[in-house]
Write an enzyme that holds these catalytic residues in place. Structure first.
Site, short mmCIF file in Angstrom:
data_model
loop_
_atom_site.label_atom_id
_atom_site.label_comp_id
_atom_site.label_asym_id
_atom_site.label_seq_id
_atom_site.Cartn_x
_atom_site.Cartn_y
_atom_site.Cartn_z
N LYS A 50 22.90 48.40 33.45
CA LYS A 50 24.06 49.19 33.90
C LYS A 50 24.25 50.39 32.99
CE LYS A 50 26.38 45.24 36.02
NZ LYS A 50 27.33 44.13 35.90
N GLN A 94 31.86 41.90 32.19
CA GLN A 94 30.73 41.14 32.74
C GLN A 94 31.09 39.66 32.85
OE1 GLN A 94 27.92 42.52 33.93
NE2 GLN A 94 26.97 40.57 34.43
N ASP A 117 34.47 47.15 39.31
CA ASP A 117 33.93 46.00 40.03
C ASP A 117 34.63 45.76 41.37
OD1 ASP A 117 31.77 44.56 38.94
OD2 ASP A 117 33.04 43.68 37.37
N1 GUN Z 1 28.07 38.94 36.92
C1 GUN Z 1 27.21 38.85 37.95
N2 GUN Z 1 27.46 39.82 38.85
C2 GUN Z 1 28.48 40.53 38.37
C3 GUN Z 1 29.17 41.69 38.84
O1 GUN Z 1 28.91 42.25 39.90
N3 GUN Z 1 30.17 42.14 38.04
C4 GUN Z 1 30.49 41.54 36.89
N4 GUN Z 1 31.49 42.04 36.19
N5 GUN Z 1 29.88 40.48 36.42
C5 GUN Z 1 28.88 39.99 37.16
#
Ligand code: GUN
Length: 280
Positions: A50, A94, A117
């Site tokens: 990311k 996350q 998100d």
């Molecule tokens: N963990 C797995 N997928 C995601 C996501 O799309 N966002 C976040 N914040 N954590 C994750």
């Protein structure tokens, strides 16, 4: 028939390029902060990817890595600082979080206008009531893939397998907003194969390797496989048995290289949208 492959890598690369071109016109760098708690190895890979993608499109991106022993109050303190920081447009905490931290409390603490998100209950409620807001990245990426594949959505029978807050539920809302006839099916559904066979558009997000077999797919369907599962031999597979499904579908996403690359591209899109909305 063998299905057309929906190339998520190419669609994601095109979206990232359009985001980079837009960022270059802004006169500021959209700010993204990714907060990671603990050292879950899979999360480490996601967070690095990311951050790298965000820097490539010209964002001011940083990762905040906190120890596994972080308390909920400490994490809420970090989130409050990011909420108050005018240089920060998008915040992502996350998941999963360590057991001493309640994810729903943390998700609700992120400022809704910085919720990259799209997980905040206010944004979920906006999506469910047809109002503009930040939308979860993976289902948003699926909508881009469906558009790129040429699928005709109005009136189509769409079946979403899975009901998570991250994928299944928002996915169903987006398909409904696009005028599909939407059915959500899940582990307690009676006769899952028969329900899936009704789908002209089938989106699968259950996290079970190759659970959806070829005879669950209607001839000519569009199949979107959100699953990414690592088998004991190290091979990555989706939630759909790919070869069997590709023999019946009209179009299908591969794993890897389908939905996966779209999630990060849509995180960038959300952060850009948040920056433009907040700074106008
Ligand atoms: N963990 C797995 N997928 C995601 C996501 O799309 N966002 C976040 N914040 N954590 C994750």
């Amino acid at each position: 028939m063998t299905a057309r492959i929906i190339d998520g890598k190419a669609v994601a690369a095109d979206l990232r390029q359009r985001i980079a071109a837009r960022v270059a016109t802004l006169g500021y760098r959209p700010g993204l902060r990714v907060v990671r708690v603990g050292d879950d190895p899979a999360s480490g890979v996601y967070v690095r990817n990311k951050d790298k993608a965000a820097k490539e499109v010209g964002f001011d991106s940083a990762t905040i890595a906190l120890p596994a022993t972080t308390t909920e109050a400490e994490l809420l303190g970090v989130v409050a600082q990011l909420n108050a920081d005018p240089a920060v447009d998008g915040i992502l905490v996350q998941l999963p979080l360590p057991p001493q931290i309640r994810a729903d409390i943390v998700i609700s603490a992120v400022a809704p206008e910085k919720d990259a998100d799209g997980f905040h209950p206010l944004n979920a409620g906006r999506l469910a009531s047809g109002q503009p807001g930040l939308v979860p990245c993976t289902p948003k990426g699926v909508m881009h893939l469906l558009a790129a594949s040429g699928a005709v959505l109005p009136g189509a029978r769409a079946v979403v397998l899975g009901r998570s807050n991250i994928v299944g539920r928002p996915m169903a809302q987006l398909l409904l907003a696009a005028d599909c006839t939407v059915t959500i099916v899940h582990s307690r559904t009676r006769d899952l194969p028969a329900e899936c066979r009704r789908a002209e558009i089938l989106v699968v997000a259950v996290g079970r390797p190759e659970m959806v077999r070829g005879d669950w797919i209607a001839e000519g369907a569009t199949v979107i496989d959100v699953g990414i599962n690592r088998l004991a031999d190290g091979k990555l597979v989706g939630d759909v048995a790919y070869a069997e499904a590709a023999a019946r579908a009209e179009a299908i996403t591969p794993v890897p290289g389908g939905v996966g690359p779209m999630t990060i591209a849509c995180l960038l899109e959300n952060t850009l949208d948040a920056a433009i909305a907040r700074r106008k």
